[in-house]
Write a protein that holds these residues in place. Structure first.
Motif, short mmCIF file in Angstrom:
data_model
loop_
_atom_site.label_atom_id
_atom_site.label_comp_id
_atom_site.label_asym_id
_atom_site.label_seq_id
_atom_site.Cartn_x
_atom_site.Cartn_y
_atom_site.Cartn_z
N TYR A 1 -0.03 5.01 -7.21
CA TYR A 1 -0.77 6.28 -7.37
C TYR A 1 0.01 7.46 -6.83
CZ TYR A 1 -3.78 2.64 -8.72
OH TYR A 1 -4.24 1.53 -9.37
N SER B 1 0.78 -1.23 0.00
CA SER B 1 0.00 0.00 0.00
C SER B 1 0.82 1.28 0.00
CB SER B 1 -0.98 -0.03 1.18
OG SER B 1 -0.28 -0.29 2.36
N LYS B 2 1.92 1.30 0.76
CA LYS B 2 2.54 2.61 1.00
C LYS B 2 4.00 2.71 0.62
CE LYS B 2 -0.37 4.06 4.79
NZ LYS B 2 -0.46 4.09 6.24
N PRO C 1 1.35 -7.30 -3.05
CA PRO C 1 0.41 -7.51 -4.16
C PRO C 1 0.30 -6.30 -5.09
CG PRO C 1 -0.78 -7.00 -2.14
CD PRO C 1 0.67 -7.09 -1.76
N THR C 2 -0.25 -6.54 -6.28
CA THR C 2 -0.43 -5.45 -7.25
C THR C 2 -1.71 -4.66 -6.97
OG1 THR C 2 -1.77 -6.74 -8.79
CG2 THR C 2 0.62 -6.85 -9.07
N GLY C 3 -2.57 -5.23 -6.13
CA GLY C 3 -3.84 -4.57 -5.84
C GLY C 3 -4.45 -5.11 -4.57
N VAL C 4 -5.72 -4.81 -4.36
CA VAL C 4 -6.39 -5.25 -3.14
C VAL C 4 -6.81 -6.71 -3.34
CG1 VAL C 4 -8.22 -4.70 -1.48
CG2 VAL C 4 -7.12 -2.87 -2.76
N PHE C 5 -5.82 -7.60 -3.20
CA PHE C 5 -6.04 -9.01 -3.56
C PHE C 5 -7.02 -9.69 -2.59
CE2 PHE C 5 -3.91 -11.68 -0.39
CZ PHE C 5 -3.39 -10.67 0.41
N GLU C 6 -7.27 -9.05 -1.44
CA GLU C 6 -8.23 -9.64 -0.49
C GLU C 6 -9.64 -9.65 -1.09
OE1 GLU C 6 -6.19 -7.09 0.13
OE2 GLU C 6 -5.22 -7.27 2.09
N ILE D 1 -5.55 5.59 -3.41
CA ILE D 1 -4.69 5.76 -2.23
C ILE D 1 -3.43 6.52 -2.66
CG2 ILE D 1 -3.59 3.51 -2.64
CD1 ILE D 1 -3.35 3.09 0.33
N SER E 1 6.43 2.77 3.80
CA SER E 1 6.89 1.55 4.48
C SER E 1 7.88 0.76 3.63
CB SER E 1 5.69 0.68 4.86
OG SER E 1 5.02 0.26 3.71
N ASP F 1 1.83 -10.50 2.79
CA ASP F 1 0.78 -10.48 1.78
C ASP F 1 1.14 -11.25 0.51
OD1 ASP F 1 -1.32 -9.12 3.01
OD2 ASP F 1 -0.19 -7.26 2.85
N GLY G 1 -8.13 3.33 -8.16
CA GLY G 1 -7.46 2.15 -8.73
C GLY G 1 -7.26 1.10 -7.65
N GLY H 1 0.94 -1.97 -6.73
CA GLY H 1 0.04 -1.84 -5.57
C GLY H 1 -0.36 -0.38 -5.38
N PHE I 1 -14.46 1.41 -2.37
CA PHE I 1 -13.47 0.44 -1.88
C PHE I 1 -14.22 -0.80 -1.43
CE2 PHE I 1 -10.54 -1.46 1.20
CZ PHE I 1 -9.37 -1.44 0.49
P1 AMP Z 1 1.66 -3.75 2.62
O1 AMP Z 1 1.19 -4.18 3.98
O2 AMP Z 1 2.22 -2.36 2.58
O3 AMP Z 1 2.55 -4.78 1.95
O4 AMP Z 1 0.38 -3.63 1.74
C1 AMP Z 1 -0.47 -4.70 1.49
C2 AMP Z 1 -1.84 -4.17 1.31
O5 AMP Z 1 -1.84 -3.23 0.26
C3 AMP Z 1 -2.85 -5.20 0.99
O6 AMP Z 1 -3.72 -5.36 2.07
C4 AMP Z 1 -3.57 -4.64 -0.22
O7 AMP Z 1 -4.97 -4.72 -0.11
C5 AMP Z 1 -3.15 -3.18 -0.22
N1 AMP Z 1 -3.22 -2.57 -1.55
C6 AMP Z 1 -2.62 -2.99 -2.66
N2 AMP Z 1 -2.97 -2.23 -3.72
C7 AMP Z 1 -3.83 -1.31 -3.26
C8 AMP Z 1 -4.56 -0.25 -3.87
N3 AMP Z 1 -4.46 -0.01 -5.18
N4 AMP Z 1 -5.37 0.49 -3.10
C9 AMP Z 1 -5.46 0.24 -1.77
N5 AMP Z 1 -4.79 -0.75 -1.12
C10 AMP Z 1 -4.00 -1.51 -1.88
#
Ligand code: AMP
Length: 419
Positions: A246, A219-220, A341-346, A260, A223, A377, A315, A242, A295
């Motif tokens: 953005y 996500s960030k 992950p490349t996205g919100v894979f959950e 995000i 981090s 993740d 996105g 991920g 979301f």
């Molecule tokens: P991290 O803990 O920093 O490795 O981030 C993992 C999390 O990033 C996962 O829970 C994903 O759902 C989230 N994530 C990935 N891509 C996106 C996105 N495009 N928008 C919001 N959350 C995201």
């Protein structure tokens, strides 16, 4: 350095630091026993040699002693079953009774100690709230002092020390690092799991077949920034994906709608791009996104250019063009590191990008690439997609793996190797 294979445990009591910090449900049933199973080769070797086991671990983040919510008692039966011998339980990792239980151990027997973190001395961090920094510093000094005795008592239970807890190797805690000083170099070693982890990281960091591609998702930017900077000196291609996408897109003047974004990291992301260019690293960013109007897994979706996300949309995964670009880079690589992950894979409707990255890694691995997947993740991703056994190595360590890749020396590794 002593290796576990060379060591004969016959007649010896081994203090084994394991990572039995497994998730449990509201009825304290284990929901994923991967970490316990991962320690079995080490534990079985020790028992088969005729040694005995003193198993020590943390579980969760207890704030007091005892903290029944985090008792390791709930895993005793399962550990016994996997190990094939009854495991005794010491309801306190300290005390005369526990010392007696350890002293009584016969070859082939096993004892599990209660959660080490019931004691603040395990982490060496004071508990509670402090009115001032001075008070906190004074409390820390007290814990650090009593930590010496705590560590010495743990060490006194055993003849040798085995560290098989890679997940906590980045912590200089009593049982993960400090305890090693109580054993000479012939009587301390890594367990099999730790050995495999260390080898996998070293392969990626030193013995690299090229091209080397790292895929950093999640996500960030904040981090992952240190790892990204460190990777710029090592990789040929860096896929940044991920939620981080953005921040980079906005920094370059793109429209990202509600995606995000860390507005205070825009400058930084431009600096990273400039640094990458300077070093000749191929930075690969998404060109399209699967945008959602909320979301949620049930959101309306559309594929849009990554820098033209309409207002009110966000996105949540990469789009098909990006999947193809990422897959091409991955398939042409000989060393691959995947974290995030490349996205919100959950959300099932936003797994496609992560799935395609996973499958490209599998294909590259079949063609001879070495692939390392790590960080909570991404491990969840390869498990979800059923491809964990088709990559070269899946690391059990999240924070520890990332710190090792950042180039830091992990205290748990240093304590055994002596450098
Ligand atoms: P991290 O803990 O920093 O490795 O981030 C993992 C999390 O990033 C996962 O829970 C994903 O759902 C989230 N994530 C990935 N891509 C996106 C996105 N495009 N928008 C919001 N959350 C995201």
């Amino acid at each position: 350095m002593q290796t576990i294979d060379q060591f004969n445990f016959a007649g010896k009591k081994a203090f084994v630091r394991v990572d039995f910090n497994v998730p449990v449900d509201e009825n304290f049933a284990i929901t994923d026993d991967t970490r316990i199973r991962a320690a079995m080769p080490t534990l079985k070797k020790i028992l088969a040699d005729g040694g005995s086991l003193i198993l020590a671990s943390h579980m969760g983040r207890p704030k007091k002693n005892p903290d029944p919510k985090y008792s390791l008692k709930v895993i005793v039966d399962h550990v016994s079953k996997l190990l094939g011998v009854p495991v005794r339980f010491a309801p306190d990792c300290m005390g005369d009774q526990t010392a007696a239980l350890a002293a009584d151990l016969k070859p082939g027997e096993a004892l599990l100690l209660e959660n080490l973190r019931f004691y603040a001395e395990e982490e060496g961090k004071p508990r509670g709230e402090f009115a001032t920094d001075e008070e906190k510093a004074a409390a820390k000094k007290v814990v650090k002092e009593s930590q010496k005795e705590f560590t010495a008592k743990l060490a006194a239970y055993a003849d040798c020390y085995v560290n098989d807890a890679f997940g906590t190797a980045h912590r200089a805690h009593a049982s993960t690092a400090l305890i090693a000083k109580h054993f000479d170099e012939n009587n301390k070693m890594f367990g099999y799991l730790m050995e495999k982890e260390v080898k996998a990281v070293e392969k990626v960091m030193t013995d690299v077949a090229r091209p080397f591609t790292a895929i950093m998702g999640g996500s960030k930017v904040s981090s992952k920034i240190e790892i990204i900077e460190n990777l710029l000196t090592k990789v040929d291609s860096l896929i940044i994906t991920g939620g981080m996408t953005y921040t980079f897109t906005k920094a370059q003047g793109g429209k990202i709608g509600n995606s995000i974004c860390e507005d205070d990291k825009l400058e930084l992301s431009l600096e990273l791009l400039a640094k990458a260019k300077e070093k000749g690293v191929n930075i690969v960013l998404a060109v399209d996104a699967k945008a959602a109007d909320s979301f949620s897994n049930e959101a309306q979706t559309q594929f849009v250019k990554v820098n033209e996300i309409p207002d009110g949309w966000e996105g949540l995964d990469i789009g098909p063009e990006t999947e193809k670009i990422f897959a091409d880079v991955i398939k042409n690589s000989k060393t691959i590191l995947w974290n995030g992950p490349t996205g919100v894979f959950e959300f099932d409707n936003f797994t496609s990008g992560s799935r395609s990255v996973g499958h490209a890694i599998v294909e590259a691995t079949k063609n001879g690439a070495f692939s390392l997947v790590g960080g909570g993740d991404s491990v969840a991703c390869v498990n979800k997609f059923g491809i964990a056994d088709q990559v070269s190595y899946v690391s059990t360590g999240g924070g520890a793996l990332l710190e090792a890749i950042e180039g830091r020396i992990l205290p748990g590794i240093e304590a055994i190797r002596g450098y």
